[in-house]
Write a protein that holds these residues in place. Structure first.
Motif, short mmCIF file in Angstrom:
data_model
loop_
_atom_site.label_atom_id
_atom_site.label_comp_id
_atom_site.label_asym_id
_atom_site.label_seq_id
_atom_site.Cartn_x
_atom_site.Cartn_y
_atom_site.Cartn_z
N ALA A 460 0.91 -1.10 -0.03
CA ALA A 460 -0.03 -0.09 -0.08
C ALA A 460 0.97 1.18 0.04
O ALA A 460 1.85 1.24 0.57
CB ALA A 460 -0.81 -0.02 1.08
N ILE A 461 0.49 2.45 -0.64
CA ILE A 461 1.35 3.37 -0.99
C ILE A 461 0.53 4.62 -0.68
O ILE A 461 -0.87 4.86 -1.26
CB ILE A 461 2.00 3.52 -2.40
N TYR A 462 1.12 5.48 0.21
CA TYR A 462 0.26 6.92 0.59
C TYR A 462 1.08 8.04 -0.22
O TYR A 462 2.29 8.25 0.22
CB TYR A 462 0.13 7.07 2.02
N HIS A 463 0.41 8.87 -0.70
CA HIS A 463 0.94 9.89 -1.42
C HIS A 463 0.72 11.25 -0.26
O HIS A 463 -0.62 11.48 -0.43
CB HIS A 463 0.64 10.09 -2.82
N VAL A 464 1.58 11.95 0.28
CA VAL A 464 1.21 12.92 0.90
C VAL A 464 1.76 14.41 0.40
O VAL A 464 3.13 14.36 0.04
CB VAL A 464 1.74 13.05 2.43
N LYS A 465 1.10 15.29 -0.11
CA LYS A 465 1.55 16.49 -0.79
C LYS A 465 1.22 17.87 0.01
O LYS A 465 -0.20 18.16 0.27
CB LYS A 465 1.15 16.87 -2.19
N ILE A 466 1.98 18.24 1.03
CA ILE A 466 1.49 19.58 1.73
C ILE A 466 1.86 20.72 0.79
O ILE A 466 2.95 21.05 0.29
CB ILE A 466 2.60 19.56 3.02
N LEU A 467 0.89 21.53 0.45
CA LEU A 467 0.63 22.62 -0.35
C LEU A 467 0.83 24.04 0.34
O LEU A 467 0.85 23.85 1.59
CB LEU A 467 -0.78 22.49 -1.10
N GLU A 468 1.06 25.04 -0.45
CA GLU A 468 1.02 26.33 -0.06
C GLU A 468 -0.15 26.79 0.50
O GLU A 468 -1.43 26.34 -0.15
CB GLU A 468 1.76 27.12 -0.97
N ASN A 469 -0.17 27.73 1.47
CA ASN A 469 -1.73 28.23 1.85
C ASN A 469 -2.07 29.36 0.76
O ASN A 469 -1.09 29.85 -0.05
CB ASN A 469 -1.46 29.01 3.27
N LEU A 470 -3.18 29.53 0.60
CA LEU A 470 -3.79 30.67 -0.34
C LEU A 470 -3.38 32.10 0.15
O LEU A 470 -2.91 32.44 1.42
CB LEU A 470 -5.35 30.77 -0.13
N PRO A 471 -2.89 32.77 -0.77
CA PRO A 471 -2.50 34.22 -0.32
C PRO A 471 -3.54 34.99 0.69
O PRO A 471 -4.73 34.90 0.34
CB PRO A 471 -2.38 35.05 -1.70
N ASP A 472 -3.32 35.59 1.51
CA ASP A 472 -3.74 36.55 2.23
C ASP A 472 -4.96 37.42 1.83
O ASP A 472 -5.75 37.52 2.13
CB ASP A 472 -2.77 37.31 3.50
N ALA A 473 -4.34 37.92 0.56
CA ALA A 473 -5.30 39.13 -0.05
C ALA A 473 -6.55 38.26 -0.65
O ALA A 473 -7.49 38.74 -0.34
CB ALA A 473 -4.64 39.69 -1.11
N ASN A 474 -6.17 36.83 -1.24
CA ASN A 474 -7.66 36.29 -1.71
C ASN A 474 -8.58 35.71 -0.62
O ASN A 474 -9.67 35.79 -0.55
CB ASN A 474 -6.71 34.99 -2.42
N ILE A 475 -7.99 35.50 0.59
CA ILE A 475 -8.76 34.90 1.69
C ILE A 475 -9.57 36.06 2.12
O ILE A 475 -10.73 35.95 2.51
CB ILE A 475 -7.63 34.37 2.87
N VAL A 476 -8.98 37.01 2.43
CA VAL A 476 -9.84 38.25 2.94
C VAL A 476 -10.96 38.89 1.77
O VAL A 476 -12.04 39.15 2.41
CB VAL A 476 -8.79 39.78 3.15
N GLU A 477 -10.74 38.76 0.78
CA GLU A 477 -11.77 39.17 -0.44
C GLU A 477 -12.75 38.30 -0.78
O GLU A 477 -13.86 38.59 -0.86
CB GLU A 477 -11.12 39.46 -1.77
N GLN A 478 -12.54 36.95 -0.53
CA GLN A 478 -13.39 36.06 -0.70
C GLN A 478 -14.55 35.40 0.48
O GLN A 478 -13.86 35.58 1.59
CB GLN A 478 -12.64 34.81 -1.14
N THR A 479 -15.55 35.07 0.05
CA THR A 479 -16.43 34.40 1.01
C THR A 479 -15.80 32.95 1.55
O THR A 479 -14.96 32.60 0.85
CB THR A 479 -17.74 34.27 0.68
N ARG A 480 -16.57 32.61 2.85
CA ARG A 480 -16.10 30.99 3.15
C ARG A 480 -16.02 30.11 2.07
O ARG A 480 -15.36 29.22 2.03
CB ARG A 480 -16.72 30.76 4.57
N ILE A 481 -17.54 30.05 1.55
CA ILE A 481 -17.76 29.03 0.60
C ILE A 481 -16.54 29.13 -0.70
O ILE A 481 -16.11 28.29 -1.09
CB ILE A 481 -18.98 29.15 0.03
N GLU A 482 -16.32 30.18 -1.03
CA GLU A 482 -15.16 30.53 -2.17
C GLU A 482 -13.90 30.11 -1.85
O GLU A 482 -13.38 29.36 -2.57
CB GLU A 482 -15.22 31.97 -2.62
N ILE A 483 -13.53 30.27 -0.37
CA ILE A 483 -12.42 29.58 0.04
C ILE A 483 -12.26 28.19 -0.02
O ILE A 483 -11.29 27.51 -0.48
CB ILE A 483 -12.17 30.39 1.52
N ALA A 484 -13.40 27.53 0.45
CA ALA A 484 -13.68 26.10 0.73
C ALA A 484 -13.71 25.61 -1.05
O ALA A 484 -12.72 24.44 -1.23
CB ALA A 484 -14.96 25.61 1.11
N ASN A 485 -14.00 26.18 -1.88
CA ASN A 485 -14.16 25.65 -3.18
C ASN A 485 -12.64 26.11 -3.89
O ASN A 485 -12.20 25.00 -4.44
CB ASN A 485 -15.12 26.58 -4.04
#
Length: 518
Positions: A460-485
């Motif tokens: 069994a093989i597990y692939h784990v990719k730790i990604l970068e967070n979204l830019p702060d500017a985008n997080i402030v401007e978007q709604t919670r649903i848009e961030i989840a999407n």
């Protein structure tokens, strides 16, 4: 003299017996059918003509590449009746090969279906479609796809093939063998299909028999014995040599996306593959228990090399500097897609420190065996918000799966936006799990066995990719649903998966007939 009279009477009896028992074959041979190679269908008919044509096709000969029905019966036996019933079918299969095809089919039907409750039988719609789809021949599928109206004829019991043919291939009608039911349970015997076939023929075609242009498609002359093919004006044949050259249908050519399926077996259980499974399971139980003990008892620096040596490996990318949590007074929130119950454990191994897993439903056994802490969510937004916020404020590193349920195929289900309401500082993690023999998830089976089935795999093989967070500017401007999407799309792109709007409720409606409320 008396001897000659007896001989004449004997031959007369044989003639009458054939006439009474095989009327459809006699009627068919009296017609002048046109037999042609299946490749010539595109030359004989224009696309517009085919759209106005009704195709009567042999399911096993016209669609599937495999010449054996054993794998599909093994799936029914194992998933519907357990390992013991599957073992019985495996032991009896040499006898099935020695008798006629019809008798062998009856033996397999009896072993697989005897004592199974009819209302609980969902394997035809939840397990088998995945294996039917992978066994589709591209060339045969193209023939069936071109025609407007499609009628499938199968040697398998109708409960095994009807769901796949109607749900995924848009087949209008399926002619298969019905199973006898007593007090709501299958008794392992098939009904006489002559009466039902005649009824369905009249119901499906009505007065179109003479006006509608019917063409047949299959591989064997024996299928022509079915009285439905007596209505066809021409017949296209594919030889066994042709079928050996057929290619598997590519996933991007699937007529309908295969997103949800159930069952434990992750491979096509041919006779040799089943033999390998039976030989492995006793040994694999010991290996699986050893893997669990190692994971619980040893630190990751020691456990990882040992687990890799036993066949359980993992791959991860390096943690990027931009993904580190700058707020040391609070814990880190890891947001990931959900592949198996072991997702938080592998994230913990990837970052080499303990985490706390938030789960909606986990068995006491799984919780006892878990090497990390677990907390239950209630699916109540206010309560779950308080739980997550409290854990983060207590400096716990928390793993949450916003999908709310697992998905085996290369798709990411819709994300719940709750994680985005709690914190803007989270780390997306993309996960994928590959197994060689058993799936470690189920919708209709015993969930407490999920971890056991996963560690029971030879590899069994597990692939784990730790990604970068979204830019702060985008997080402030978007709604919670848009961030989840946005996070859903980010994880899907990192894995090469597709995003869907489907949820846990959709999955359980398909696989278990309920809304997945625990």
């Amino acid at each position: 003299m008396d001897r000659k009279i007896l001989q004449h009477l004997f031959f007369l009896y044989k003639f009458l017996f054939k006439l009474l028992c095989y009327p459809q074959r006699h009627n068919l041979k009296s017609k002048s059918l046109k037999y042609m190679r299946y490749e010539s269908m595109a030359d004989k008919h224009t696309p517009e003509e085919l759209l106005n044509t009704t195709l009567v096709f042999e399911v096993e000969g016209g669609l599937l590449r495999s010449n054996s029905l054993f794998p599909y019966f093994m799936l029914v036996a194992f998933e519907g009746g357990g390992l013991l019933r599957g073992l019985v079918l495996f032991l009896f299969y040499p006898l099935v090969c020695l008798v006629s095809k019809e008798r062998g089919l009856k033996i397999m039907v009896f072993i697989c279906f005897f004592g199974i409750k009819k209302d609980n039988f969902r394997i035809g719609r939840t397990v088998l479609p995945k294996f039917f789809m992978e066994d589709l021949g591209f060339e045969g599928f193209e023939v069936v796809r071109r025609c407007g109206r499609k009628v499938g004829v199968s040697e398998l019991p109708r409960v095994m093939v009807e769901g796949f043919l109607k749900d995924y291939l848009d087949v209008d009608c399926v002619f298969g063998k019905d199973l006898k039911v007593v007090c709501g349970y299958f008794v392992g015997m098939m009904e006489d299909e002559t009466t039902r076939t005649s009824f369905l023929m009249n119901d499906v075609f009505r007065d179109m028999k003479s006006d509608c242009h019917l063409i047949g498609f299959g591989t064997s002359n024996k299928i022509l014995d079915h009285q439905l093919f007596s209505l066809c004006k021409e017949f296209y044949l594919a030889s066994k040599a042709d079928k050996r050259r057929w290619r598997a249908l590519p996933r991007d050519k699937y007529p309908k996306p295969l997103i949800f399926h159930d069952g434990r077996i992750a491979f096509m259980p041919t006779y040799l593959n089943t033999l390998a499974m039976i030989v492995w399971v006793p040994f694999g139980l010991g290996v699986g228990i050893l893997r669990i003990i190692i994971t619980i008892s040893f630190p990751y620096t020691i456990a990882i090399p040992i687990l890799c040596f036993t066949g359980m490996s993992g791959r991860r990318n390096k943690l990027r500097a931009s993904s580190t949590n700058q707020n040391k007074s609070k814990g880190t929130l890891y947001v990931c897609n959900h592949r198996t119950l072991l997702d938080p454990i592998y994230i913990s191994i990837a970052i080499m420190k303990p985490v706390t897993a938030l789960t909606y439903s986990v068995s006491p056994l799984s919780e006892f065996l878990s090497p990390i802490k677990t907390f239950h969510l209630s699916r109540n937004k206010e309560k779950d918000y308080k739980i997550m916020e409290t854990l983060l404020n207590q400096n716990h590193d928390v793993v949450v799966c916003p999908e709310g349920t697992t998905c085996r195929e290369p798709y990411v289900l819709r994300f719940s936006p709750l994680f985005a309401e709690i914190s803007n500082d989270f780390i997306p993690v993309a996960l994928d799990a590959k197994v060689s023999m058993f799936y470690g998830t189920t919708a209709g089976g015993f969930k407490f066995l999920d971890p056991l089935f996963f560690v029971l795999n030879p590899t069994a093989i597990y692939h784990v990719k730790i990604l970068e967070n979204l830019p702060d500017a985008n997080i402030v401007e978007q709604t919670r649903i848009e961030i989840a999407n946005r996070v859903q799309k980010q994880i899907a792109e990192a894995l090469g998966f597709e995003c869907t709007n489907l949820t846990r409720r959709d999955k359980y409606l398909v696989l278990a007939g309920n809304e997945g409320v625990v």
